[in-house]
Design a protein around this motif. Structure first.
Motif, mmCIF file in Angstrom:
data_model
loop_
_atom_site.group_PDB
_atom_site.id
_atom_site.type_symbol
_atom_site.label_atom_id
_atom_site.label_comp_id
_atom_site.label_asym_id
_atom_site.label_seq_id
_atom_site.Cartn_x
_atom_site.Cartn_y
_atom_site.Cartn_z
ATOM 1 N N LYS A 62 0.816 -1.218 0.000
ATOM 2 C CA LYS A 62 0.000 0.000 0.000
ATOM 3 C C LYS A 62 0.850 1.269 0.000
ATOM 4 O O LYS A 62 0.398 2.317 -0.444
ATOM 5 N N LEU A 63 2.070 1.190 0.497
ATOM 6 C CA LEU A 63 2.932 2.369 0.628
ATOM 7 C C LEU A 63 3.932 2.537 -0.517
ATOM 8 O O LEU A 63 4.534 3.597 -0.648
ATOM 9 N N THR A 64 4.118 1.487 -1.313
ATOM 10 C CA THR A 64 5.124 1.507 -2.383
ATOM 11 C C THR A 64 4.560 0.830 -3.629
ATOM 12 O O THR A 64 3.368 0.568 -3.719
ATOM 13 N N MET A 65 5.436 0.483 -4.541
ATOM 14 C CA MET A 65 5.043 -0.203 -5.777
ATOM 15 C C MET A 65 5.104 -1.733 -5.657
ATOM 16 O O MET A 65 4.930 -2.442 -6.628
ATOM 17 N N LEU A 66 5.344 -2.244 -4.457
ATOM 18 C CA LEU A 66 5.435 -3.692 -4.242
ATOM 19 C C LEU A 66 4.079 -4.348 -4.467
ATOM 20 O O LEU A 66 3.054 -3.826 -4.036
ATOM 21 N N ARG A 148 13.014 -7.670 -4.245
ATOM 22 C CA ARG A 148 11.945 -6.705 -4.538
ATOM 23 C C ARG A 148 11.508 -5.984 -3.268
ATOM 24 O O ARG A 148 11.266 -4.776 -3.284
ATOM 25 N N VAL A 149 11.434 -6.702 -2.149
ATOM 26 C CA VAL A 149 11.084 -6.087 -0.868
ATOM 27 C C VAL A 149 12.194 -5.133 -0.436
ATOM 28 O O VAL A 149 11.929 -4.010 -0.015
ATOM 29 N N SER A 150 13.430 -5.576 -0.569
ATOM 30 C CA SER A 150 14.562 -4.740 -0.185
ATOM 31 C C SER A 150 14.586 -3.434 -0.975
ATOM 32 O O SER A 150 14.803 -2.354 -0.421
ATOM 33 N N LEU A 151 14.316 -3.520 -2.256
ATOM 34 C CA LEU A 151 14.314 -2.336 -3.111
ATOM 35 C C LEU A 151 13.203 -1.363 -2.710
ATOM 36 O O LEU A 151 13.436 -0.162 -2.529
ATOM 37 N N GLU A 152 11.985 -1.862 -2.543
ATOM 38 C CA GLU A 152 10.861 -0.995 -2.186
ATOM 39 C C GLU A 152 10.984 -0.443 -0.770
ATOM 40 O O GLU A 152 10.640 0.709 -0.513
ATOM 41 N N LEU A 153 11.498 -1.258 0.150
ATOM 42 C CA LEU A 153 11.722 -0.764 1.499
ATOM 43 C C LEU A 153 12.788 0.330 1.482
ATOM 44 O O LEU A 153 12.657 1.341 2.173
ATOM 45 N N GLY A 154 13.811 0.153 0.662
ATOM 46 C CA GLY A 154 14.830 1.193 0.506
ATOM 47 C C GLY A 154 14.241 2.494 -0.009
ATOM 48 O O GLY A 154 14.595 3.584 0.464
ATOM 49 N N TYR A 162 16.130 8.006 5.664
ATOM 50 C CA TYR A 162 17.061 6.929 6.023
ATOM 51 C C TYR A 162 17.574 6.246 4.767
ATOM 52 O O TYR A 162 16.972 6.341 3.702
ATOM 53 N N GLU A 163 18.660 5.498 4.921
ATOM 54 C CA GLU A 163 19.175 4.688 3.834
ATOM 55 C C GLU A 163 19.907 3.480 4.414
ATOM 56 O O GLU A 163 20.537 3.567 5.466
ATOM 57 N N PHE A 164 19.805 2.367 3.707
ATOM 58 C CA PHE A 164 20.571 1.179 4.094
ATOM 59 C C PHE A 164 22.051 1.444 3.851
ATOM 60 O O PHE A 164 22.415 2.023 2.831
ATOM 61 N N GLU A 165 22.890 1.018 4.766
ATOM 62 C CA GLU A 165 24.334 1.035 4.505
ATOM 63 C C GLU A 165 24.690 -0.198 3.691
ATOM 64 O O GLU A 165 25.511 -0.143 2.802
#
Length: 169
Positions: A62-66, A148-154, A162-165
């Motif tokens: 609901k919050l992204t394109m996932l 796909r989850v990692s990309l959309e969560l990023g 925020y950003e993943f290191e």
């Protein structure tokens, strides 16, 4: 590690070269509010808890394109779950998912949280868990397994500053 989101928010953030805050550092300080997850009967869950917020991949949908899974994911606090008497576990959740074809029809994934899930309404008026709380429920294993989850969560984290290191770890 116990769940201490407010302490993590109050602490000095680790700022990356690009000016974004390190989500990896924040997540280590905050901990994870999710204690357990498993599948239950979707109709029985809706009858017992008609007002649960979407969580996990359903909230991220609901919050992204996932695109969501064929089942919905919801969050409930441990105290509320225990007070209700809960529901029978129909199937355990696993990461990575089992290699055999599994029929999830009629099931919902329930996440048991140590706190009452903070709510946010997305643009469609659907109640989902707060995006920052949602983000810290994802394990390194899930983010590594599901690109796909990692990309959309990023992408969602970027909107939150925020950003993943280590994006794929």
């Amino acid at each position: 590690m116990s769940f201490t989101l407010w302490k993590a928010l109050a602490s000095e953030p680790k700022v990356l070269i690009n000016g974004k805050r390190s989500f990896d550092y924040f997540r280590k300080l905050a901990g994870n509010p999710k204690l357990d997850e498993f599948f239950v009967d979707a109709v029985a869950l809706a009858e017992l808890f008609p007002d649960l917020p979407l969580a996990g991949d359903s909230a991220l949908d609901k919050l992204t394109m996932l695109a969501d899974n064929p089942y919905r994911t919801y969050a409930v606090s441990l105290s509320r779950w225990n007070a209700s008497g809960g529901l029978e576990r129909k199937m355990e959740a696993s990461i990575p998912p089992t290699t055999r074809r599994v029929d999830h029809s009629g099931l919902a994934l329930i996440e048991i949280w140590c706190v009452e899930p903070p709510l946010a309404q997305n643009y469609q008026g659907i109640v989902v868990v707060d995006p920052l709380h949602l983000a810290i429920t994802y394990s390194d294993q899930k983010l590594f397994f599901d690109e796909r989850v990692s990309l959309e969560l990023g992408n969602l984290l970027e909107e939150l500053g925020y950003e993943f290191e280590n994006r794929w770890a």
